[in-house]
Design a protein around this motif. Sequence first.
Motif, short mmCIF file in Angstrom:
data_model
loop_
_atom_site.label_atom_id
_atom_site.label_comp_id
_atom_site.label_asym_id
_atom_site.label_seq_id
_atom_site.Cartn_x
_atom_site.Cartn_y
_atom_site.Cartn_z
N GLU A 114 47.88 40.21 39.07
CA GLU A 114 47.19 39.95 40.34
C GLU A 114 45.99 40.88 40.52
OE1 GLU A 114 48.45 39.39 45.02
OE2 GLU A 114 49.97 39.15 43.45
N ILE A 115 46.13 42.13 40.09
CA ILE A 115 45.01 43.08 40.16
C ILE A 115 43.89 42.65 39.23
CG2 ILE A 115 44.32 45.47 39.69
CD1 ILE A 115 47.31 46.19 40.42
N LEU A 116 44.24 42.28 38.00
CA LEU A 116 43.22 41.84 37.03
C LEU A 116 42.47 40.60 37.53
CD1 LEU A 116 45.31 42.28 33.75
CD2 LEU A 116 43.30 43.61 34.39
N ALA A 117 43.18 39.72 38.25
CA ALA A 117 42.55 38.50 38.76
C ALA A 117 41.46 38.79 39.80
CB ALA A 117 43.61 37.58 39.36
N HIS A 118 41.51 39.95 40.46
CA HIS A 118 40.52 40.30 41.47
C HIS A 118 39.27 40.95 40.88
CE1 HIS A 118 43.73 39.64 44.45
NE2 HIS A 118 42.75 39.60 45.35
N ALA A 119 39.33 41.38 39.63
CA ALA A 119 38.20 42.11 39.03
C ALA A 119 37.26 41.14 38.31
CB ALA A 119 38.72 43.16 38.06
N PRO A 120 35.96 41.44 38.26
CA PRO A 120 35.00 40.56 37.58
C PRO A 120 35.03 40.76 36.07
CG PRO A 120 33.86 42.42 38.57
CD PRO A 120 35.30 42.56 38.95
N LEU A 121 36.09 40.23 35.44
CA LEU A 121 36.31 40.47 34.01
C LEU A 121 35.87 39.31 33.13
CD1 LEU A 121 39.93 41.97 34.10
CD2 LEU A 121 37.76 43.18 34.27
#
Length: 504
Positions: free
Chosen positions: A272-279
């Motif tokens: 869920e944290i990774l989904a919020h970052a512009p990766l």
Amino acid sequence: MALGRAGPRLQRGAQRRRREQGEAAAPRSGKLLLRSRRPELSQPRWQTVGRWEQPPLVSAGWKHRKAYGDYFQLEPSQEAAPALQAPPAEAGRGPTFAELGLQPALLAGLERLSIGRPTAVQRLAIPALRRGRSALCAAETGSGKTLAYLLPLLERLLGRPEAPAGAAGPAAPRGLVVLPSRELAAQVGAVAAALCAPAGLAVRGLTGGGAAGGLRRQLRAPPPGPAVLLGTPGALREALRRRFLALERLRWMVLDEADSLMDESFTGLLEEILAHAPLAAGAPGPAGPDEERTQVVVVGATFPAGLSETLAKFTDVGQFVTLSTQSLHRLPPHVQQKFVRLKGRDKLPELLQLLKERPSSGGAVLIFCNSAGTVNWLGYILDDHKIKHLRLQGQMSAAARAGIFASFQKGDVSVLVCTDLASRGLDTSSVQLVVNYDFPDTLQDYLHRAGRVGRVGSKAPGAVVSFVTRRWDVDLVRKIETAARKRTGLPGMDSINKPSPKGG
């Protein structure tokens, strides 16, 4: 720290077996790599074992009841930690931090921390991460990984200054470090704060265990808009869901102690944290469509299966560079490691003897148990024997855990009884003895526990004593003994793998 004599029960068992079997052959001459109670099974340093050769093992018969009381120990083959050795190609002691090109503000922060020359992983990682590449950074425990990622990533923030986020709206850090425990977040946060103070970068910690208002207060403490945020997965997810936190401005993200973060209790939070970052490739970067993606750095001494697959859902893992030291997944060669085959009922008297014979100047002791229940039970026994100690385990409330490890690090109490919560990443440079009261469940856990001694900054290499009681413990000890005799890495650990292109 040399280990003391065997306990009285072990001595009686050894004397009985010598009477039964006759005195063993004289020990081989020269310094030893492995010292056995049975000298014919000792291995001198000069002896080499072929890759496909199966050496005779002390632990080969340890599943038999006649093996109780047997032991062997791995002797240190070098004085200093591998992380402190300069590569042969470099004259002297290798480059300084200044020669690695770090800005004066960060060099001033290093002075505040009284840190001298870079370790092996720092020499490897600093130039690579300064170039902006996402990376898997793997190095042995106690080798200085925290500075290896903080220094180059803070350098990148200083090289591209931006106006701080306004007081209104969610906090929007430019750097994020995700850590598996509040103790580790506090420790890394203290290092980051010391580095960032001369550079004028604000650092905040975000940990759970309290009400939502507590999260807001942590993020809004003056000055608002921290440049660097360090947080645990649960607290970060909660702050993102409540919109106290936004990750659109992230320049970089670090996943520290990756094997702990990939535990099943954390994977959903982490995704869920990774989904919020512009990766993701093609998504707008922190400063627009043409901006580079957020730099991702995954750090650990061991990497779990499934890590690459999780990351591949959000970013192109095929573009990651792999940074790993030569000592990765190897037993620490500067630390004495003793393995004792015991009946379960004999563990307690052996532990008590170890603690009572330890000299007052012998440094701190970590005693590892496999469950919170054993930590508590053993604590009560130590209380009965008037042995002052602290306890640390994951079932404690946040309030109870707060300050326990800090108190241990300060030296208020020199014995800590703990679960593997204390085996990941925490700085234990005062520890000179690790006791595996319960033998760890995996080879990865053994490496992490053994890595609590002989760390960069430790005054003495220290020692590890492991009590081996269960039949499946013996299976792991055989693998450790074989790797030690062959001077190879531990088996089944090489999982720093990127997914195939077809898998994304």
